[in-house]
Structures are given as C-alpha cells and as structure tokens.
Enzyme design. Structure first.
Site, PDB file in Angstrom:
ATOM      1  N   GLY A 130      75.957   9.944  36.119  1.00  0.00           N
ATOM      2  CA  GLY A 130      76.751  10.809  37.015  1.00  0.00           C
ATOM      3  C   GLY A 130      75.889  11.082  38.389  1.00  0.00           C
ATOM      4  N   GLU A 131      75.807  11.311  39.168  1.00  0.00           N
ATOM      5  CA  GLU A 131      75.266  11.690  40.392  1.00  0.00           C
ATOM      6  C   GLU A 131      74.356  11.839  40.928  1.00  0.00           C
ATOM      7  OE1 GLU A 131      75.726  10.271  44.073  1.00  0.00           O
ATOM      8  OE2 GLU A 131      75.056  12.186  43.500  1.00  0.00           O
ATOM      9  N   CYS A 156      73.139   4.317  34.213  1.00  0.00           N
ATOM     10  CA  CYS A 156      73.323   4.303  35.933  1.00  0.00           C
ATOM     11  C   CYS A 156      72.961   5.398  36.513  1.00  0.00           C
ATOM     12  CB  CYS A 156      75.124   4.321  35.681  1.00  0.00           C
ATOM     13  SG  CYS A 156      76.150   4.504  37.348  1.00  0.00           S
ATOM     14  N   HIS A 199      78.263   1.830  31.070  1.00  0.00           N
ATOM     15  CA  HIS A 199      78.188   3.080  29.882  1.00  0.00           C
ATOM     16  C   HIS A 199      78.187   2.642  28.979  1.00  0.00           C
ATOM     17  CE1 HIS A 199      77.608   6.217  34.160  1.00  0.00           C
ATOM     18  NE2 HIS A 199      78.233   5.068  34.323  1.00  0.00           N
ATOM     19  N   GLU A 228      77.449   5.235  26.353  1.00  0.00           N
ATOM     20  CA  GLU A 228      78.887   6.089  25.948  1.00  0.00           C
ATOM     21  C   GLU A 228      80.379   6.644  26.031  1.00  0.00           C
ATOM     22  OE1 GLU A 228      76.929   6.005  28.702  1.00  0.00           O
ATOM     23  OE2 GLU A 228      77.090   7.276  30.206  1.00  0.00           O
TER      24      GLU A 228
HETATM   25  N1  GLN Z   1      77.541   5.837  42.084  1.00  0.00           N
HETATM   26  C1  GLN Z   1      75.701   6.930  41.255  1.00  0.00           C
HETATM   27  C2  GLN Z   1      74.893   7.092  41.582  1.00  0.00           C
HETATM   28  O1  GLN Z   1      74.508   6.489  42.797  1.00  0.00           O
HETATM   29  C3  GLN Z   1      75.865   6.705  39.850  1.00  0.00           C
HETATM   30  C4  GLN Z   1      77.163   6.152  38.588  1.00  0.00           C
HETATM   31  C5  GLN Z   1      77.216   6.522  37.713  1.00  0.00           C
HETATM   32  O2  GLN Z   1      76.352   7.772  37.211  1.00  0.00           O
HETATM   33  N2  GLN Z   1      78.688   6.494  36.669  1.00  0.00           N
HETATM   34  O3  GLN Z   1      74.185   7.912  41.406  1.00  0.00           O
END
Ligand code: GLN
Length: 212
Positions: A55-56, A87, A185, A187
């Site tokens: 995610g982010e 990630c 990922h 998933e």
């Molecule tokens: N770039 C995202 C971050 O810094 C991570 C991206 C992802 O989970 N696909 O959180």
C-alpha cells in the site's frame, strides 16, 4: 486432508487499514487458512500470525496512529508470532526507513530506502530464485518498491535482485526469526508458494498472541 483441517485452526490477521489486504486474504483462503481483517487492538487477539500488506507506508503509519495501533501491533510482533510485510509492509517493519515522517516498528534489522529503484524501473516484474520455495523460479511483481540498503547480521537474505548500474545484489526477501519481509507482492500473483511458506512458519512457531 489432515493438513487442510490443521490449517483451518490457524488464523492469520491482515492489517486492513489500506492497501491490498483483500488479495492477501484470498491467497490465505486458497490455502485453507482462516483470516481476519485487523483494524483494532481487539482484532489482534488470538491471531497466529499477521500480514502487513502493500500500500502506502505513510498512509499506513498515519492510520496506525489514528487507530491507536502502533503499540498493539508492536506488542504483537514482540510476542514472537510470525509477521510478514510486503512492500509498504516491509517499510513499516524495518529498523529504519528513509524519507518516512513516522516511526517504523523496528521489527527487522534492515534499512530501507523508499521508492529508490529509480523512475525507469519504478515498477517491474522479474523471476527470482528462492531456495526456500523450491526449484521453480518465483515471478515477482515490484511496484514502487523500497530498496533494502543494509541488513543486520541476524537477517537471512532469501532472495536478491541484481541492480544496475550499481552492480550489486539487492535483498528483496528477508527473514529474521519469525519476521519476514518482501519488497515485492506475492499476493498479486497466482503463485501461493510464498503464502504457503508463511503459513508453515506460523504453524511451526505455535505462538498464539493473546488468548483465543
Ligand atoms: N512506495 C510505497 C511506500 O513507500 C510502497 C509501494 C507498495 O507497497 N507497493 O509506501
């Protein structure tokens, strides 16, 4: 048959504040494992393992703060129950993350650099050799992934990607005891082997955080 019944007794939580938690849940269900979406401290009770999805990471941290989840998730990791971050999840678990305005959980002795693959290879797919998953290469999807800049002595590197032009092998899957992280990922693919590996870790660790 027996394995399926045993899996049914295992419940793995997926942090469900943002990101691709649904995809993780469906992989776990395919393996016959019960899942639970985690949005509160109460949701962590009795879980056998936890996944922090992609995610982010800034958004995750902000929401963990808003939902008062920093301490409970940190305490869950401390119990020794298996935890896996993909990630953004890897960023949240890292000992240190560049350019993140929030504290990390410091559950893994690695340093990550956010969005550091560079614009041209920002998102990419590649086949990885991962001994723990068997002979067949694992097709890995990277989306604005963090680069693992350094790993501590207690961290096992499970897979690497060759980075050009630096010409070094960068870790993309790591494990330190029961804590695991991948900058890609699994998933988002059809290959359940990484999830299966995590489920085995959960099943052999036998730690259940909190009472059921
Ligand atoms: N770039 C995202 C971050 O810094 C991570 C991206 C992802 O989970 N696909 O959180």
């Amino acid at each position: 048959m027996t394995a399926k019944i045993e899996h049914a007794l295992t419940t793995i939580g997926v942090l469900a504040l943002q990101g691709d938690f649904i995809e993780h849940e469906s992989m776990l269900r395919r393996l016959g494992v019960s899942t639970r979406q985690v949005r509160s401290a109460e949701d962590l009770r009795g879980l056998d393992g936890l996944i922090i999805p992609g995610g982010e990471s800034t958004t995750f941290c902000r929401l963990m703060e808003d939902f008062n989840l920093y301490r409970p998730v940190g305490a869950f990791v401390q119990t020794g129950a298996p935890v896996w971050g993909t990630c953004a999840g890897m960023i949240v678990l890292a000992g240190n993350a560049s350019d993140l305005a929030f504290p990390t959980l410091e559950a893994l002795d690695i340093e990550v650099l956010r969005n550091a693959y560079g614009r041209q290879v920002d998102s990419f797919e590649t086949d990885l050799d991962i001994a723990a998953l068997g002979e067949e290469p694992f097709h890995a999807v990277f989306i604005r992934a963090p680069v693992v800049g350094s790993v501590g002595p207690g961290v096992e590197v499970m897979a690497t990607v060759r980075s050009e032009p630096a010409g070094r092998e960068e870790p993309v899957a790591v494990r330190q005891g029961a804590v695991m992280a991948t900058s890609f990922h699994p998933e988002l693919t059809n290959d359940v082997r990484f999830h299966s590996y995590f489920v085995s870790l959960v099943r052999t660790s036998g730690t259940s955080a909190g009472s059921k």
